[in-house]
Design an enzyme around this catalytic site. Structure first.
Site, mmCIF file in Angstrom:
data_model
loop_
_atom_site.group_PDB
_atom_site.id
_atom_site.type_symbol
_atom_site.label_atom_id
_atom_site.label_comp_id
_atom_site.label_asym_id
_atom_site.label_seq_id
_atom_site.Cartn_x
_atom_site.Cartn_y
_atom_site.Cartn_z
ATOM 1 N N GLN A 166 59.269 35.442 78.044
ATOM 2 C CA GLN A 166 59.282 34.049 77.676
ATOM 3 C C GLN A 166 60.134 33.257 78.467
ATOM 4 O O GLN A 166 59.595 32.177 79.178
ATOM 5 C CB GLN A 166 59.414 33.680 76.101
ATOM 6 C CG GLN A 166 58.602 34.251 75.105
ATOM 7 C CD GLN A 166 58.940 34.091 73.575
ATOM 8 O OE1 GLN A 166 59.881 33.572 73.454
ATOM 9 N NE2 GLN A 166 58.107 34.516 72.723
ATOM 10 N N SER A 188 60.434 42.969 81.629
ATOM 11 C CA SER A 188 59.788 42.584 80.502
ATOM 12 C C SER A 188 58.396 42.476 80.812
ATOM 13 O O SER A 188 57.840 42.702 81.859
ATOM 14 C CB SER A 188 60.308 41.236 79.995
ATOM 15 O OG SER A 188 60.137 40.233 81.024
ATOM 16 N N ASP A 310 58.667 44.552 69.944
ATOM 17 C CA ASP A 310 57.877 43.705 68.830
ATOM 18 C C ASP A 310 57.374 44.855 67.950
ATOM 19 O O ASP A 310 57.037 44.369 66.936
ATOM 20 C CB ASP A 310 56.735 43.039 69.374
ATOM 21 C CG ASP A 310 57.161 41.584 70.121
ATOM 22 O OD1 ASP A 310 58.220 41.284 69.978
ATOM 23 O OD2 ASP A 310 56.330 41.099 70.630
ATOM 24 N N ARG A 383 55.280 40.323 61.670
ATOM 25 C CA ARG A 383 55.425 41.708 61.762
ATOM 26 C C ARG A 383 56.443 42.345 60.782
ATOM 27 O O ARG A 383 56.258 43.380 60.533
ATOM 28 C CB ARG A 383 56.151 41.977 63.369
ATOM 29 C CG ARG A 383 55.272 41.384 64.324
ATOM 30 C CD ARG A 383 55.670 42.021 65.614
ATOM 31 N NE ARG A 383 54.983 41.204 66.575
ATOM 32 C CZ ARG A 383 53.984 41.304 67.133
ATOM 33 N NH1 ARG A 383 52.837 41.910 66.553
ATOM 34 N NH2 ARG A 383 53.593 40.233 68.174
#
Ligand code: S3P
Length: 424
Positions: A166, A188, A310, A383
């Site tokens: 991000q 990433s 994640d 999640r």
């Protein structure tokens, strides 16, 4: 909304998981900056992506449905008339902050209770160095964030202290007018770079980082969004821990910066087969088959932890059903996701009578047979809610999930797909 998930029989059959969330956001945002319209197929219909679409519409971009596709019609961005609500989506607020920092107008970005707790200094600080001006709660660290955009410093250089797609994407988007160089400690996810290159951006690898030269125009890019490997992860773990399961997931995005979950499950002894079949546009895709059984403890740290960050909540669930000890380390970033995922996973596992030690950067889990009945809070974190829905399937006693509506952030069809797989 509370949802009681009961233990259930084997998962069987084939499934296509919904479109990749990261690629969906980027196909809207990058095409909004392109020189003409583009068509996106397979866009994720989750609330996070709706947040990006409505934010772009508020900035003047046309986003229209055409059959099963979405057409993005770029327009010169204009000052939004109202506060822009980014919902639960960190990717929306951080990537848009980069775009808005170089626009000659004011934007106010906010979000839900979870997003308003998430750190923004990681984008505000470097963008301030480039000359953008911000206000925000806690001295510019928390949303709502006021972005006063304008011309930015050319050729800024950033050696980042955290690896974050991000932040990297935000700075590339901010540096499009004047050029920018960005290096992160570990790589990433690279969806932004792949898409920028396919759109003709002058992006090169330089000194271990990425150099973007001033970019006057991006060619529109039609995108076929592959299935989200992060959503696939829930079914992979469910099939691994529910005896007798055998599932096949098709058209899953298998970008190597995202497939840490496959490597982690293989390290845990899972009966997982993965086959990359084609490169759909800019992203490799393929098929995953998982059969039940064989899980043992493993160490998930370093680069691997970043490549499955994640998926760590659901991997922690897999570890709870595995034989032996699993160590998750180097994952402190989990504390600043949609919730403090280390604390929430530890809490949830303990509610299921699992022995788990909380550490600043992860946890140590003793595998066994988690049992309920348990109540787990998934409020504000899709999640966490899905990870414990998976845990419930193989538990004794089941799990009552509080705040289960969070699941629609990334996977509105989750309960329907669970029904399909358990019906075989
Ligand atoms: C994302 C990047 C990751 C990831 C998030 C989506 C993206 O966040 O956790 O779910 O689309 O760029 P960070 O960049 O904060 O690590």
């Amino acid at each position: 909304m509370s949802w009681l998930v009961e233990p259930q029989g084997p998962l069987r059959g084939q499934l296509r998981v919904p479109g990749d969330k990261s690629i969906s956001h980027r196909s809207l945002i990058l095409n909004a900056l392109a020189s003409g319209p583009a068509r996106v197929r397979g866009l994720l219909e989750g609330e996070d992506v709706h947040s990006t679409a409505s934010a772009l519409r508020a900035l003047g971009v046309g986003i229209e449905r055409e059959g099963s596709a979405v057409i993005v019609r770029p327009a010169p961005l204009r000052e939004p008339e109202d506060v822009v609500d980014c919902g639960n989506s960190g990717t929306t607020i951080r990537l848009l902050t980069g775009v808005l920092a170089r626009q000659p107008f004011l934007t106010v970005l906010t979000g839900d209770g979870s997003l308003r707790k998430r750190p923004m200094a990681r984008v505000v600080k470097p963008l301030t160095r480039m000359g953008a001006r911000f206000d925000g709660r806690d001295n510019g660290r928390l949303p709502p964030l006021v972005v006063r955009g304008g011309p930015l410093q050319a050729q800024a250089r950033f050696d980042l202290s955290i690896s974050s797609a991000q932040v990297k994407s935000c700075l590339l988007l901010a540096g499009m007018d004047g050029g920018v160089w960005v290096r992160e400690p570990r790589q990433s996810r690279d969806h932004t770079e792949r898409m920028l290159l396919a759109m003709g951006a002058p992006l090169t690898a330089e000194e271990g980082g990425l150099a973007l030269a001033p970019t006057t125009s991006l060619a529109p890019l039609d995108v076929d969004v592959p299935g989200d490997v992060s959503s696939a992860a829930f079914w992979l773990v469910a099939a691994a821990i529910v005896p007798g399961s055998d599932i096949t997931l098709e058209n899953v995005g298998l970008n190597p910066t995202r497939t840490g979950v496959i490597d982690a499950l293989l390290a845990m002894g899972a009966q997982l087969e993965s086959e990359t079949l084609e490169v759909a546009g800019t992203e490799p895709t393929g098929t995953l088959r998982m059969r039940a059984g064989g899980l043992k403890g493993a160490v998930i740290d370093g680069n691997l932890a970043l490549r499955c960050l994640d998926e760590l909540p659901v991997l922690a669930v897999a570890a709870a059903f595995a034989e032996g000890e699993t160590v998750i380390a180097d994952a402190e970033e989990l504390r600043v996701k949609e919730s403090d995922r280390i604390a929430r996973v530890v809490q949830g596992l303990r509610a299921m009578n699992v022995e788990v030690e909380e550490r600043p950067d992860g946890m140590v889990i003793q595998g066994g047979r988690p049992h309920g009945p348990a109540t787990v809070d998934g409020t504000g974190d899709h999640r966490i809610a899905m990870a414990f829905a998976v845990a419930a399937l193989a538990s004794t006693g089941g799990v009552t999930l509080e705040g289960a509506e969070a699941i629609s952030t990334s996977y509105p069809q989750f309960a329907a797909h669970l029904g399909e797989l358990t019906r075989g």
